[in-house]
Enzyme design. Structure first.
Site, PDB file in Angstrom:
ATOM      1  N   ASN A  16       0.781  -1.176   0.002  1.00  0.00           N
ATOM      2  CA  ASN A  16      -0.304  -0.056  -0.196  1.00  0.00           C
ATOM      3  C   ASN A  16       0.852   1.369   0.009  1.00  0.00           C
ATOM      4  O   ASN A  16       0.305   2.324   0.025  1.00  0.00           O
ATOM      5  CB  ASN A  16      -1.013   0.059   1.211  1.00  0.00           C
ATOM      6  CG  ASN A  16      -0.142   0.010   2.732  1.00  0.00           C
ATOM      7  OD1 ASN A  16       0.785  -0.840   2.577  1.00  0.00           O
ATOM      8  ND2 ASN A  16      -0.454   0.954   3.453  1.00  0.00           N
ATOM      9  N   ARG A  39       0.117  -3.884   6.374  1.00  0.00           N
ATOM     10  CA  ARG A  39       0.365  -4.072   7.884  1.00  0.00           C
ATOM     11  C   ARG A  39      -1.039  -4.222   8.834  1.00  0.00           C
ATOM     12  O   ARG A  39      -1.102  -4.735  10.048  1.00  0.00           O
ATOM     13  CB  ARG A  39       1.184  -2.849   8.443  1.00  0.00           C
ATOM     14  CG  ARG A  39       2.398  -3.078   8.330  1.00  0.00           C
ATOM     15  CD  ARG A  39       3.386  -1.785   8.917  1.00  0.00           C
ATOM     16  NE  ARG A  39       2.659  -0.595   8.506  1.00  0.00           N
ATOM     17  CZ  ARG A  39       3.214   0.546   8.984  1.00  0.00           C
ATOM     18  NH1 ARG A  39       3.973   0.679   9.888  1.00  0.00           N
ATOM     19  NH2 ARG A  39       2.637   1.567   8.370  1.00  0.00           N
ATOM     20  N   LYS A  43      -6.364  -1.486   5.836  1.00  0.00           N
ATOM     21  CA  LYS A  43      -5.298  -1.046   4.612  1.00  0.00           C
ATOM     22  C   LYS A  43      -5.421  -1.893   3.200  1.00  0.00           C
ATOM     23  O   LYS A  43      -5.296  -1.533   2.196  1.00  0.00           O
ATOM     24  CB  LYS A  43      -3.928  -0.981   4.918  1.00  0.00           C
ATOM     25  CG  LYS A  43      -3.545  -0.156   5.938  1.00  0.00           C
ATOM     26  CD  LYS A  43      -2.055   0.004   6.223  1.00  0.00           C
ATOM     27  CE  LYS A  43      -1.469   0.809   7.189  1.00  0.00           C
ATOM     28  NZ  LYS A  43      -1.980   2.106   7.177  1.00  0.00           N
ATOM     29  N   ASP A  65       4.005  -7.052  11.618  1.00  0.00           N
ATOM     30  CA  ASP A  65       5.204  -6.583  11.964  1.00  0.00           C
ATOM     31  C   ASP A  65       6.369  -7.312  11.251  1.00  0.00           C
ATOM     32  O   ASP A  65       6.640  -8.278  11.368  1.00  0.00           O
ATOM     33  CB  ASP A  65       5.436  -6.952  13.490  1.00  0.00           C
ATOM     34  CG  ASP A  65       6.791  -6.177  14.025  1.00  0.00           C
ATOM     35  OD1 ASP A  65       7.413  -5.732  13.256  1.00  0.00           O
ATOM     36  OD2 ASP A  65       7.043  -6.575  14.973  1.00  0.00           O
ATOM     37  N   ILE A  66       6.552  -6.505  10.039  1.00  0.00           N
ATOM     38  CA  ILE A  66       7.597  -7.101   9.248  1.00  0.00           C
ATOM     39  C   ILE A  66       9.060  -7.258   9.800  1.00  0.00           C
ATOM     40  O   ILE A  66       9.980  -8.286   9.204  1.00  0.00           O
ATOM     41  CB  ILE A  66       7.915  -6.404   7.841  1.00  0.00           C
ATOM     42  CG1 ILE A  66       8.429  -5.187   8.152  1.00  0.00           C
ATOM     43  CG2 ILE A  66       6.505  -6.183   7.380  1.00  0.00           C
ATOM     44  CD1 ILE A  66       9.067  -4.173   6.980  1.00  0.00           C
ATOM     45  N   LYS A 173      19.160   3.125   5.025  1.00  0.00           N
ATOM     46  CA  LYS A 173      19.268   2.602   3.747  1.00  0.00           C
ATOM     47  C   LYS A 173      20.319   1.850   3.475  1.00  0.00           C
ATOM     48  O   LYS A 173      20.477   0.737   2.798  1.00  0.00           O
ATOM     49  CB  LYS A 173      18.912   3.601   2.761  1.00  0.00           C
ATOM     50  CG  LYS A 173      17.592   4.423   2.792  1.00  0.00           C
ATOM     51  CD  LYS A 173      16.476   3.223   2.751  1.00  0.00           C
ATOM     52  CE  LYS A 173      16.027   2.688   1.467  1.00  0.00           C
ATOM     53  NZ  LYS A 173      14.694   2.044   1.417  1.00  0.00           N
ATOM     54  N   VAL A 203      11.804  10.503  -5.237  1.00  0.00           N
ATOM     55  CA  VAL A 203      10.794   9.812  -6.013  1.00  0.00           C
ATOM     56  C   VAL A 203       9.543  11.089  -6.128  1.00  0.00           C
ATOM     57  O   VAL A 203       8.826  11.335  -5.112  1.00  0.00           O
ATOM     58  CB  VAL A 203      10.404   8.527  -5.622  1.00  0.00           C
ATOM     59  CG1 VAL A 203       9.333   7.825  -6.648  1.00  0.00           C
ATOM     60  CG2 VAL A 203      11.416   7.567  -5.431  1.00  0.00           C
TER      61      VAL A 203
END
Length: 354
Positions: A16, A39, A43, A65-66, A173, A203
């Site tokens: 999403n 999540r 969503k 929770d990734i 990152k 972006v």
């Protein structure tokens, strides 16, 4: 032979999100099946509605929770490829670990799940960032895929919570991408998949994720809205508008790059910088003011700044340059122009009543 091709099934994490939802759309348009992770169930409604015409070629699964051990174990089963885009991007972390831990653990977590349960996976594409490549320099410098941002790691190590927020983000990152390559290099003899990494700059472009107001736009999209769609650029000075800006890519071209990175055999084992070119805020403002008829924005109109004072001006300096030879050679990626991106983004605001 393409590494992956339609009608293969692709797992897209954080489906999403601003970038990910365009990746989902592009994959579906090209004939792939997509399993998106989000999540929370709330969503899911927007995604299901947006892609309802694709029927069972589009599915959504909830991973709350990734960063949890084994979070992606079920999601990776039965997919042919993975696009991992889920990572926090905001500028209000106090403790650097608020950004670093989810970025690193989410990335390594999905690779661990693919190692254990991704028997059918052939390629994994991870969204990194130009933030993992560049460093701040006093003079113009061109960066390539050989460069790593060690500068931000040193600053965060030395200053911790007191490090600038941008350095905390860059560190997240950089460390997440380093961890991905380290994991793959350690395990590549035992897996049937390879790894490709994309490093985009800022972006911009239209948003198709669920957003009710401009205040819920992501970080880079919020900056665009504030500086290009407000009559006084939200109070920014003409000097700021003419001097601030680095490199950019349209979100739709980045989504295209994600799909090409699955399909092009040569992308395996590569990190690839994808960038449409250089920008200053004045450039986007000038592009906005060429649109006819002008967009009708709820903000009251477009800013003017100091027309022509951006990239084309003799006194303008760009400290950051990217070598995008590899993206051209391996992906054959074509980029939208600044005029196209500006026109479509402002049309998106107009359609949303902003």
């Amino acid at each position: 032979m393409p590494a992956v091709q339609p009608p293969c099934k692709v797992l897209v994490s954080g489906a999403n999100g601003y970038i990910a939802i365009w990746v989902v759309r592009t994959l579906l348009e090209k004939g792939y099946s997509v399993r998106g992770t989000i999540r929370s169930e709330e969503k899911a409604a927007h995604l299901r509605q947006l892609f309802s015409s694709y029927g069972d070629k589009h599915e959504v699964v909830v991973i709350e929770d990734i960063t949890k051990e084994g979070a992606f174990d079920e999601a990776v089963k039965g997919v042919d490829a993975i696009e991992h885009t889920a990572s926090p991007f905001h500028m209000n972390a106090d403790d650097p670990d608020e950004l670093i831990n989810p970025a690193v653990n989410g990335t390594v977590g999905i690779l661990k799940s693919a190692l254990k349960y991704g028997q059918s996976v052939k390629r994994i594409v991870v969204t990194s960032s130009g933030a993992a490549v560049l460093r701040d320099t006093p003079t113009p410098c061109t960066f390539s895929e050989l460069d790593w941002n060690e500068q931000c790691l040193e600053i965060v190590r030395e200053k911790g919570r007191d490090a600038p927020n941008m350095m905390k983000y860059r560190a997240s990152k950089t460390l997440a991408e380093k961890a991905a390559w380290e994991f793959w290099n350690k395990n590549k003899a035992n897996v049937g998949w390879d790894l490709a990494v994309l490093n985009p700059p800022f972006v911009f472009g239209p948003a198709i994720q669920a957003i009710a107001t401009p205040s819920t736009l992501g970080t880079s999209a919020t900056l665009f809205y504030k500086h290009v769609a407000h009559p006084n650029s939200s109070g920014a000075t003409n000097e700021f508008l003419a001097s601030v800006g680095t490199a950019w890519i349209d979100v739709r071209d980045l989504a295209e790059a994600h799909v090409l990175s699955l399909e092009k055999e040569a992308a395996g084992g590569e990190r690839i910088i994808v960038s449409a070119g250089l920008w200053k805020w004045q450039d986007f403002i000038d592009a906005a003011n060429t649109i006819s008829p002008p967009p009708k924005l709820a903000t009251g109109g477009l800013p003017k700044g100091n027309p022509g004072a951006g990239t084309g001006h003799p006194s303008t300096v760009h400290l950051l340059h990217y070598d995008t030879t590899k993206a051209s050679r391996i992906l054959g990626l074509k980029y939208r122009t600044m005029a196209e991106t500006t026109r479509d983004t402002l049309a998106d605001y107009e359609a949303k009543g902003w």
